[in-house]
Motif scaffolding. Structure first.
Motif, PDB file in Angstrom:
ATOM      1  N   ALA A  86       0.597   6.775  -6.732  1.00 44.57           N
ATOM      2  CA  ALA A  86      -0.712   7.279  -7.160  1.00 44.57           C
ATOM      3  C   ALA A  86      -1.402   7.976  -5.985  1.00 44.57           C
ATOM      4  CB  ALA A  86      -1.571   6.144  -7.703  1.00 44.57           C
ATOM      5  N   PRO A  87      -0.891   9.130  -5.553  1.00 46.36           N
ATOM      6  CA  PRO A  87      -1.485   9.812  -4.406  1.00 46.36           C
ATOM      7  C   PRO A  87      -2.908  10.288  -4.649  1.00 46.36           C
ATOM      8  CG  PRO A  87       0.153  11.201  -5.488  1.00 46.36           C
ATOM      9  CD  PRO A  87       0.278   9.845  -6.090  1.00 46.36           C
ATOM     10  N   GLU A  88      -3.341  10.302  -5.913  1.00 54.22           N
ATOM     11  CA  GLU A  88      -4.698  10.735  -6.223  1.00 54.22           C
ATOM     12  C   GLU A  88      -5.755   9.682  -5.896  1.00 54.22           C
ATOM     13  OE1 GLU A  88      -3.065   8.854 -10.062  1.00 54.22           O
ATOM     14  OE2 GLU A  88      -2.321   9.935  -8.306  1.00 54.22           O
ATOM     15  N   VAL A  89      -5.328   8.447  -5.633  1.00 52.94           N
ATOM     16  CA  VAL A  89      -6.257   7.375  -5.264  1.00 52.94           C
ATOM     17  C   VAL A  89      -6.974   7.736  -3.963  1.00 52.94           C
ATOM     18  CG1 VAL A  89      -6.288   5.026  -4.336  1.00 52.94           C
ATOM     19  CG2 VAL A  89      -5.110   5.494  -6.494  1.00 52.94           C
ATOM     20  N   ASP A  90      -8.297   7.540  -3.918  1.00 50.87           N
ATOM     21  CA  ASP A  90      -9.058   7.932  -2.725  1.00 50.87           C
ATOM     22  C   ASP A  90      -9.584   6.750  -1.912  1.00 50.87           C
ATOM     23  OD1 ASP A  90     -10.968   7.117  -4.552  1.00 50.87           O
ATOM     24  OD2 ASP A  90     -12.275   8.854  -4.289  1.00 50.87           O
ATOM     25  N   ALA A  91      -9.221   5.522  -2.278  1.00 50.50           N
ATOM     26  CA  ALA A  91      -9.592   4.341  -1.494  1.00 50.50           C
ATOM     27  C   ALA A  91      -8.770   3.161  -1.978  1.00 50.50           C
ATOM     28  CB  ALA A  91     -11.080   4.027  -1.629  1.00 50.50           C
ATOM     29  N   VAL A  92      -8.568   2.202  -1.091  1.00 55.95           N
ATOM     30  CA  VAL A  92      -7.885   0.953  -1.449  1.00 55.95           C
ATOM     31  C   VAL A  92      -8.877  -0.178  -1.240  1.00 55.95           C
ATOM     32  CG1 VAL A  92      -6.004  -0.632  -0.861  1.00 55.95           C
ATOM     33  CG2 VAL A  92      -5.605   1.837  -0.861  1.00 55.95           C
ATOM     34  N   VAL A  93      -8.938  -1.074  -2.216  1.00 57.11           N
ATOM     35  CA  VAL A  93      -9.890  -2.183  -2.193  1.00 57.11           C
ATOM     36  C   VAL A  93      -9.096  -3.477  -2.303  1.00 57.11           C
ATOM     37  CG1 VAL A  93     -12.042  -3.073  -3.165  1.00 57.11           C
ATOM     38  CG2 VAL A  93     -11.402  -0.673  -3.542  1.00 57.11           C
ATOM     39  N   LEU A  94      -9.244  -4.360  -1.318  1.00 59.52           N
ATOM     40  CA  LEU A  94      -8.455  -5.596  -1.347  1.00 59.52           C
ATOM     41  C   LEU A  94      -9.199  -6.750  -0.703  1.00 59.52           C
ATOM     42  CD1 LEU A  94      -7.591  -5.448   1.793  1.00 59.52           C
ATOM     43  CD2 LEU A  94      -5.583  -4.256   0.961  1.00 59.52           C
ATOM     44  N   ALA A  95      -8.705  -7.953  -0.953  1.00 58.64           N
ATOM     45  CA  ALA A  95      -9.309  -9.162  -0.405  1.00 58.64           C
ATOM     46  C   ALA A  95      -8.819  -9.420   1.011  1.00 58.64           C
ATOM     47  CB  ALA A  95      -8.985 -10.360  -1.295  1.00 58.64           C
ATOM     48  N   VAL A  96      -9.653 -10.089   1.793  1.00 60.01           N
ATOM     49  CA  VAL A  96      -9.316 -10.387   3.191  1.00 60.01           C
ATOM     50  C   VAL A  96      -9.466 -11.883   3.461  1.00 60.01           C
ATOM     51  CG1 VAL A  96      -9.893  -9.992   5.608  1.00 60.01           C
ATOM     52  CG2 VAL A  96     -10.076  -8.123   3.975  1.00 60.01           C
ATOM     53  N   GLY A  97      -8.425 -12.455   4.077  1.00 61.46           N
ATOM     54  CA  GLY A  97      -8.492 -13.816   4.588  1.00 61.46           C
ATOM     55  C   GLY A  97      -8.336 -13.739   6.095  1.00 61.46           C
ATOM     56  N   THR A 150       0.829  -1.204   0.000  1.00 64.71           N
ATOM     57  CA  THR A 150       0.000   0.000   0.000  1.00 64.71           C
ATOM     58  C   THR A 150       0.862   1.253   0.000  1.00 64.71           C
ATOM     59  OG1 THR A 150      -1.814  -1.150   1.105  1.00 64.71           O
ATOM     60  CG2 THR A 150      -1.804   1.248   1.270  1.00 64.71           C
ATOM     61  N   LEU A 151       2.009   1.199   0.639  1.00 64.90           N
ATOM     62  CA  LEU A 151       2.932   2.339   0.602  1.00 64.90           C
ATOM     63  C   LEU A 151       3.325   2.651  -0.845  1.00 64.90           C
ATOM     64  CD1 LEU A 151       4.489   4.319   2.415  1.00 64.90           C
ATOM     65  CD2 LEU A 151       6.374   2.685   2.428  1.00 64.90           C
ATOM     66  N   GLU A 152       3.521   1.631  -1.655  1.00 66.88           N
ATOM     67  CA  GLU A 152       3.824   1.843  -3.063  1.00 66.88           C
ATOM     68  C   GLU A 152       2.666   2.543  -3.779  1.00 66.88           C
ATOM     69  OE1 GLU A 152       6.673  -2.134  -3.566  1.00 66.88           O
ATOM     70  OE2 GLU A 152       4.871  -1.901  -4.802  1.00 66.88           O
ATOM     71  N   ILE A 153       1.444   2.154  -3.446  1.00 70.69           N
ATOM     72  CA  ILE A 153       0.268   2.803  -4.041  1.00 70.69           C
ATOM     73  C   ILE A 153       0.241   4.281  -3.687  1.00 70.69           C
ATOM     74  CG2 ILE A 153      -2.255   2.888  -4.059  1.00 70.69           C
ATOM     75  CD1 ILE A 153      -2.220  -0.138  -3.417  1.00 70.69           C
ATOM     76  N   LEU A 154       0.458   4.588  -2.429  1.00 75.60           N
ATOM     77  CA  LEU A 154       0.384   5.973  -1.958  1.00 75.60           C
ATOM     78  C   LEU A 154       1.450   6.854  -2.592  1.00 75.60           C
ATOM     79  CD1 LEU A 154      -0.290   5.334   1.837  1.00 75.60           C
ATOM     80  CD2 LEU A 154      -1.935   6.046   0.109  1.00 75.60           C
ATOM     81  N   VAL A 170      -2.501   0.372   8.246  1.00 75.00           N
ATOM     82  CA  VAL A 170      -1.377   1.048   8.906  1.00 75.00           C
ATOM     83  C   VAL A 170      -0.725   2.029   7.938  1.00 75.00           C
ATOM     84  CG1 VAL A 170       0.893   0.738   9.956  1.00 75.00           C
ATOM     85  CG2 VAL A 170      -0.965  -0.834  10.532  1.00 75.00           C
ATOM     86  N   ALA A 171      -0.487   1.583   6.695  1.00 75.21           N
ATOM     87  CA  ALA A 171       0.150   2.452   5.705  1.00 75.21           C
ATOM     88  C   ALA A 171      -0.724   3.657   5.381  1.00 75.21           C
ATOM     89  CB  ALA A 171       0.457   1.660   4.438  1.00 75.21           C
ATOM     90  N   LEU A 172      -2.037   3.444   5.271  1.00 76.20           N
ATOM     91  CA  LEU A 172      -2.952   4.542   4.975  1.00 76.20           C
ATOM     92  C   LEU A 172      -3.011   5.549   6.112  1.00 76.20           C
ATOM     93  CD1 LEU A 172      -5.882   2.549   3.322  1.00 76.20           C
ATOM     94  CD2 LEU A 172      -4.550   4.347   2.222  1.00 76.20           C
ATOM     95  N   ASP A 173      -2.904   5.050   7.352  1.00 74.36           N
ATOM     96  CA  ASP A 173      -2.887   5.924   8.536  1.00 74.36           C
ATOM     97  C   ASP A 173      -4.053   6.907   8.520  1.00 74.36           C
ATOM     98  OD1 ASP A 173      -1.856   6.840  10.952  1.00 74.36           O
ATOM     99  OD2 ASP A 173      -0.489   8.275  10.011  1.00 74.36           O
ATOM    100  N   GLY A 174      -5.231   6.403   8.179  1.00 70.55           N
ATOM    101  CA  GLY A 174      -6.435   7.235   8.184  1.00 70.55           C
ATOM    102  C   GLY A 174      -6.610   8.096   6.958  1.00 70.55           C
ATOM    103  N   ALA A 175      -5.743   7.938   5.937  1.00 71.87           N
ATOM    104  CA  ALA A 175      -5.783   8.819   4.768  1.00 71.87           C
ATOM    105  C   ALA A 175      -6.986   8.560   3.875  1.00 71.87           C
ATOM    106  CB  ALA A 175      -4.499   8.680   3.960  1.00 71.87           C
ATOM    107  N   GLY A 176      -7.616   7.424   3.984  1.00 72.81           N
ATOM    108  CA  GLY A 176      -8.764   7.126   3.133  1.00 72.81           C
ATOM    109  C   GLY A 176      -9.389   5.817   3.537  1.00 72.81           C
TER     110      GLY A 176
END
Length: 303
Positions: free
Chosen positions: A161-172, A154-158, A182-188
């Motif tokens: 592409a800082p213009e991204v306003d949400a991250v969508v991922l799978a959960v196990g 996610t740090l690579e995404i941020l 943690v990487a987003l730290d409340g950013a979105g």
């Protein structure tokens, strides 16, 4: 256990950089809507799991051997990390683990032990083996160093592409999602997507604590997302973050997997298509989300 911090994720990124790929982003428009695809299935080993395994093994005292339990992707990540560092590894897998994933683990030189019908039984056997002195048991998701390592994606995404306003991922079990939080730290907002037959985080958020769920082993995503209980540490991180739980059914995720192939020639495993399925279904409320394609370790043929 103490949850990792954004600084821990940055430290992990520097630590593992020589051994992992910075996976690309693909900006696209589908059905008239823009999105960004994080092509993490192009990571070494075919999934994000190498990140957390490497960070954990490079943190602290070097063990003499490594033991873990896995449905497949984590085991391959640990086995590859151990091979990079010159450590012997033993990976316990359920008897139902896909043969393609098991074959890839064995090709690293790791010892594979098939045990039990599900992840919980394989993990119990691995923990018993890990009592041997000098052994490091590497949990698939309930480990701060593993979570910090997964957060490097996610740090690579941020940063790219800082213009991204949400991250969508799978959960196990929740390690990738917790690292992202943690990487987003409340950013979105973080959209955590699960198959209806494997709703570990969804059930935990509803109950206010991790709870056991009955996993539908027939789900095509069960081998990757079939943890019967979300991790204690990932849950603590995700419950304190702007996490939105989303469910998709098996037909939706298989259709999403096939569409990724038809439109982009991206071949991913069913579990990795779950976030794209949620986005296609209109369950992701974001203007420009980054949809993570996290793995490609199941052999399949397009419909």
């Amino acid at each position: 256990m103490t949850a990792p911090t954004p600084h821990d994720v940055e430290t992990a990124a520097a630590r593992i950089r020589p051994h992992v790929r910075r996976t690309p982003l693909l900006h696209a428009t589908v059905d008239g809507r823009p999105l960004v695809l994080k092509l993490e299935h192009l990571q070494r080993t075919g999934s994000f799991k190498l990140r957390g395994a490497l960070n954990a093994l490079l943190s602290g005292e070097r063990p003499e051997r490594v033991v873990t339990a896995s449905g497949g992707n984590h085991g391959l990540g640990v086995a590859t990390a151990a091979a990079i560092l010159g450590l012997p590894a033993t990976v316990y897998v359920p008897v139902s683990a896909p043969s393609g994933k098991v074959r890839r683990v064995e090709e690293t030189g790791a010892r594979v032990v098939r045990h039990g019908d599900g992840y919980a039984e394989a993990a119990a056997a691995a923990l018993a083996d890990a009592r041997e002195p000098g052994t490091r048991y590497l949990h698939a998701y309930d480990d701060p160093a593993v979570i910090a390592g997964q957060g490097t994606m996610t740090l690579e995404i941020l940063t790219s592409a800082p213009e991204v306003d949400a991250v969508v991922l799978a959960v196990g079990g929740g390690g990738l999602a917790a690292g992202a939080a943690v990487a987003l730290d409340g950013a979105g907002p973080l959209f955590a997507v699960e198959p209806e037959g494997c709703p570990t985080l969804h059930a935990a958020l509803a109950a206010g604590r991790p709870v056991d769920v009955v996993v539908d082993g027939r789900s095509p995503a069960a081998s990757a997302l079939g943890a019967a209980r979300v991790g204690e540490l990932p849950f603590a991180v995700l419950a304190d973050a702007p996490t939105r739980s989303v469910l998709v059914n098996d037909a939706e995720l298989l259709a999403a997997r096939d569409r990724l192939w038809e439109e982009f020639r991206l071949a991913v495993e069913p579990a990795a298509a779950a976030p794209f399925a949620a986005w296609l279904a209109g369950r992701v409320d974001a203007e420009l989300p980054c949809v993570v394609l996290c793995g490609a370790n199941t052999d399949w043929s397009p419909a």
